[in-house]
Design a protein around this motif. Structure first.
Motif, PDB file in Angstrom:
ATOM      1  N   SER A  21       0.702  -1.140   0.004  1.00 46.43           N
ATOM      2  CA  SER A  21      -0.078  -0.071  -0.210  1.00 46.43           C
ATOM      3  C   SER A  21       0.982   1.175  -0.122  1.00 46.43           C
ATOM      4  O   SER A  21       1.997   1.366   0.336  1.00 46.43           O
ATOM      5  N   ASP A  42       4.757  -7.514   3.502  1.00 48.37           N
ATOM      6  CA  ASP A  42       3.524  -7.088   4.152  1.00 48.37           C
ATOM      7  C   ASP A  42       2.762  -7.898   5.080  1.00 48.37           C
ATOM      8  O   ASP A  42       2.954  -9.017   4.900  1.00 48.37           O
ATOM      9  N   TYR A 174       4.192   9.023  17.269  1.00 49.01           N
ATOM     10  CA  TYR A 174       4.799   8.920  15.784  1.00 49.01           C
ATOM     11  C   TYR A 174       5.808   9.704  15.518  1.00 49.01           C
ATOM     12  O   TYR A 174       6.730   9.445  15.188  1.00 49.01           O
ATOM     13  N   THR A 209      -2.346   8.309   1.719  1.00 50.97           N
ATOM     14  CA  THR A 209      -2.273   6.973   1.479  1.00 50.97           C
ATOM     15  C   THR A 209      -3.421   6.392   2.473  1.00 50.97           C
ATOM     16  O   THR A 209      -4.189   6.843   2.881  1.00 50.97           O
TER      17      THR A 209
HETATM   18  N1  LIG Z   1       1.168   8.995   4.432  1.00 51.46           N
HETATM   19  C1  LIG Z   1       1.949   9.965   5.099  1.00 51.46           C
HETATM   20  O1  LIG Z   1       1.432  11.196   5.236  1.00 51.46           O
HETATM   21  C2  LIG Z   1       3.300   9.665   5.610  1.00 51.46           C
HETATM   22  C3  LIG Z   1       4.067  10.748   6.013  1.00 51.46           C
HETATM   23  C4  LIG Z   1       5.418  10.589   6.106  1.00 51.46           C
HETATM   24  C5  LIG Z   1       5.852   9.386   6.386  1.00 51.46           C
HETATM   25  N2  LIG Z   1       4.975   8.421   6.090  1.00 51.46           N
HETATM   26  C6  LIG Z   1       5.454   6.790   6.260  1.00 51.46           C
HETATM   27  O2  LIG Z   1       5.545   6.196   5.019  1.00 51.46           O
HETATM   28  C7  LIG Z   1       5.499   4.684   5.509  1.00 51.46           C
HETATM   29  C8  LIG Z   1       4.352   3.999   4.578  1.00 51.46           C
HETATM   30  O3  LIG Z   1       3.238   4.659   5.092  1.00 51.46           O
HETATM   31  P1  LIG Z   1       1.910   4.907   4.194  1.00 51.46           P
HETATM   32  O4  LIG Z   1       1.744   6.177   4.255  1.00 51.46           O
HETATM   33  O5  LIG Z   1       2.408   4.394   2.851  1.00 51.46           O
HETATM   34  O6  LIG Z   1       0.750   3.781   4.842  1.00 51.46           O
HETATM   35  P2  LIG Z   1      -0.196   2.715   4.177  1.00 51.46           P
HETATM   36  O7  LIG Z   1      -1.113   2.293   5.442  1.00 51.46           O
HETATM   37  O8  LIG Z   1      -0.734   3.255   2.846  1.00 51.46           O
HETATM   38  O9  LIG Z   1       0.921   1.631   3.978  1.00 51.46           O
HETATM   39  C9  LIG Z   1       1.464   0.869   5.066  1.00 51.46           C
HETATM   40  C10 LIG Z   1       1.811  -0.638   4.793  1.00 51.46           C
HETATM   41  O10 LIG Z   1       2.522  -0.979   5.500  1.00 51.46           O
HETATM   42  C11 LIG Z   1       1.934  -2.405   6.104  1.00 51.46           C
HETATM   43  N3  LIG Z   1       2.428  -2.868   7.623  1.00 51.46           N
HETATM   44  C12 LIG Z   1       1.772  -2.117   8.927  1.00 51.46           C
HETATM   45  N4  LIG Z   1       2.224  -2.728   9.855  1.00 51.46           N
HETATM   46  C13 LIG Z   1       2.969  -3.708   9.397  1.00 51.46           C
HETATM   47  C14 LIG Z   1       3.552  -4.706   9.987  1.00 51.46           C
HETATM   48  N5  LIG Z   1       3.833  -4.929  11.387  1.00 51.46           N
HETATM   49  N6  LIG Z   1       4.415  -5.525   9.211  1.00 51.46           N
HETATM   50  C15 LIG Z   1       4.490  -5.478   7.963  1.00 51.46           C
HETATM   51  N7  LIG Z   1       3.532  -4.532   7.213  1.00 51.46           N
HETATM   52  C16 LIG Z   1       3.024  -3.539   7.835  1.00 51.46           C
HETATM   53  C17 LIG Z   1       0.409  -2.142   6.044  1.00 51.46           C
HETATM   54  O11 LIG Z   1      -0.399  -3.364   5.990  1.00 51.46           O
HETATM   55  C18 LIG Z   1       0.427  -1.363   4.733  1.00 51.46           C
HETATM   56  O12 LIG Z   1       0.308  -2.158   3.442  1.00 51.46           O
HETATM   57  C19 LIG Z   1       5.098   4.599   6.870  1.00 51.46           C
HETATM   58  O13 LIG Z   1       6.522   4.397   7.624  1.00 51.46           O
HETATM   59  C20 LIG Z   1       4.869   5.835   7.330  1.00 51.46           C
HETATM   60  O14 LIG Z   1       5.249   6.238   8.683  1.00 51.46           O
HETATM   61  C21 LIG Z   1       3.754   8.516   6.048  1.00 51.46           C
END
Ligand SMILES: NC(=O)c1ccc[n+]([C@@H]2O[C@H](COP(=O)([O-])OP(=O)(O)OC[C@H]3O[C@@H](n4cnc5c(N)ncnc54)[C@H](O)[C@@H]3O)[C@@H](O)[C@H]2O)c1
Length: 272
Positions: A21, A42, A174, A209
């Motif tokens: 994702s 994942d 976070y 996301t």
């Molecule tokens: N979306 C934002 O605004 C944003 C901003 C800065 C950083 N991030 C970082 O980006 C990264 C990805 O997040 P995203 O926004 O794409 O979210 P998302 O929820 O769309 O994707 C995260 C993915 O990680 C998987 N996941 C969660 N826990 C897990 C685990 N214990 N083991 C394996 N897989 C696991 C989920 O199933 C999902 O597919 C994260 O580290 C998040 O902190 C996101």
């Protein structure tokens, strides 16, 4: 050097945690679209299958492994399986992460008592730290021997602007987890530089996301965050792909311990 050599990731054996994702999927896609052989890891088996099918539809070589990044044994087994299948591991995106919930101010700029620091549950601390920080430590630990064996490699961590920018609208736990990630990857970068392993990070700002139960998919949330950006919009996951490809490719071979902030100027402040 030609652009096709600088950014050449053809055939690179690549792992993306949290690849089913969001930002992880976008990293996997840009690698696969440019010829890398990608394994998505994942915790969500259905999400993995859907993501892999989408990537395979454009001809990519994509594999999946169900992994819980908070559990070292599951990461270890999945890496072993990739190494067995392809003979090596060259690029690792340590991306999986979760939200810590909203910040202490809500969208009306009012304090939310349930998000006050004294009311944040301890089990939330444990879960967010294990998923966002502990997982990066475990993933780097497991990846390192494989990369050393190749004579080098790339680790790209998904950090956040929250590693540097204190935020009212983002959960306190976070922010703390991402600050830990930032220093962890710099320390790893220093230690591993002599092995030709570069450890860098994407530092996204707010990005649409499925994080936090998909609350950023909400039009109202997007409009709210747009007002906090000097370019008047939130990021989408394809905004991450240029930096992801750069950090995974020969173009960044003398860059290590760095974050690339991808936030449309969000952390600079507002202009007009
Ligand atoms: N979306 C934002 O605004 C944003 C901003 C800065 C950083 N991030 C970082 O980006 C990264 C990805 O997040 P995203 O926004 O794409 O979210 P998302 O929820 O769309 O994707 C995260 C993915 O990680 C998987 N996941 C969660 N826990 C897990 C685990 N214990 N083991 C394996 N897989 C696991 C989920 O199933 C999902 O597919 C994260 O580290 C998040 O902190 C996101």
């Amino acid at each position: 050097m030609k652009v096709q050599d600088l950014f050449n990731v053809t055939g690179k054996i690549t792992i993306v945690t949290g690849g089913a994702s969001g930002i992880g999927y976008a990293c996997a896609e840009v690698m696969a679209d440019n010829g890398a052989i990608v394994t998505l890891m994942d915790i969500d088996p259905a999400g993995l299958e859907k993501a892999a099918a989408k990537l395979k539809a454009s001809g990519a070589q994509v594999f999946t492994e169900v992994v819980d990044v908070t559990k070292k044994e599951t990461i270890k087994r999945a890496f072993e399986s990739v190494a067995k299948r392809h003979g090596k591991i060259e690029v690792v995106f340590a991306n999986a992460g979760i939200s810590g919930g909203p910040g202490f101010l809500n969208a009306e700029d009012k304090r939310d008592p349930s998000r006050a620091i004294e009311n944040l549950p301890e089990d939330l601390w444990d879960r967010v730290m294990a998923t966002n920080l502990g997982s990066v430590f475990k993933t780097i630990q497991i990846a390192t021997p494989y990369l050393k064996e190749n004579g080098g490699g790339k680790i790209v961590v998904t950090s956040s602007v929250s590693a540097f920018k204190i935020e009212q609208y983002v959960g306190t736990i976070y922010v703390a987890s991402k600050a830990g990630v930032a220093q962890l990857l710099r320390q790893a970068a220093l230690e591993l530089a002599a092995y030709n392993i570069q450890v860098n990070a994407l530092a996204p700002g707010p990005c649409v996301t499925n994080i936090g139960g998909g609350r950023l998919q909400d039009k109202a949330a997007q409009d709210f965050f747009a007002t906090k950006h000097p370019n008047h919009r939130m990021a989408t996951t394809d905004d991450m792909q240029g930096a992801a490809l750069y950090l995974a490719s020969p173009a960044s071979r003398h860059v290590t311990g760095e974050h690339i902030i991808i936030d449309g100027g969000f952390s600079l402040g507002l202009a007009d």
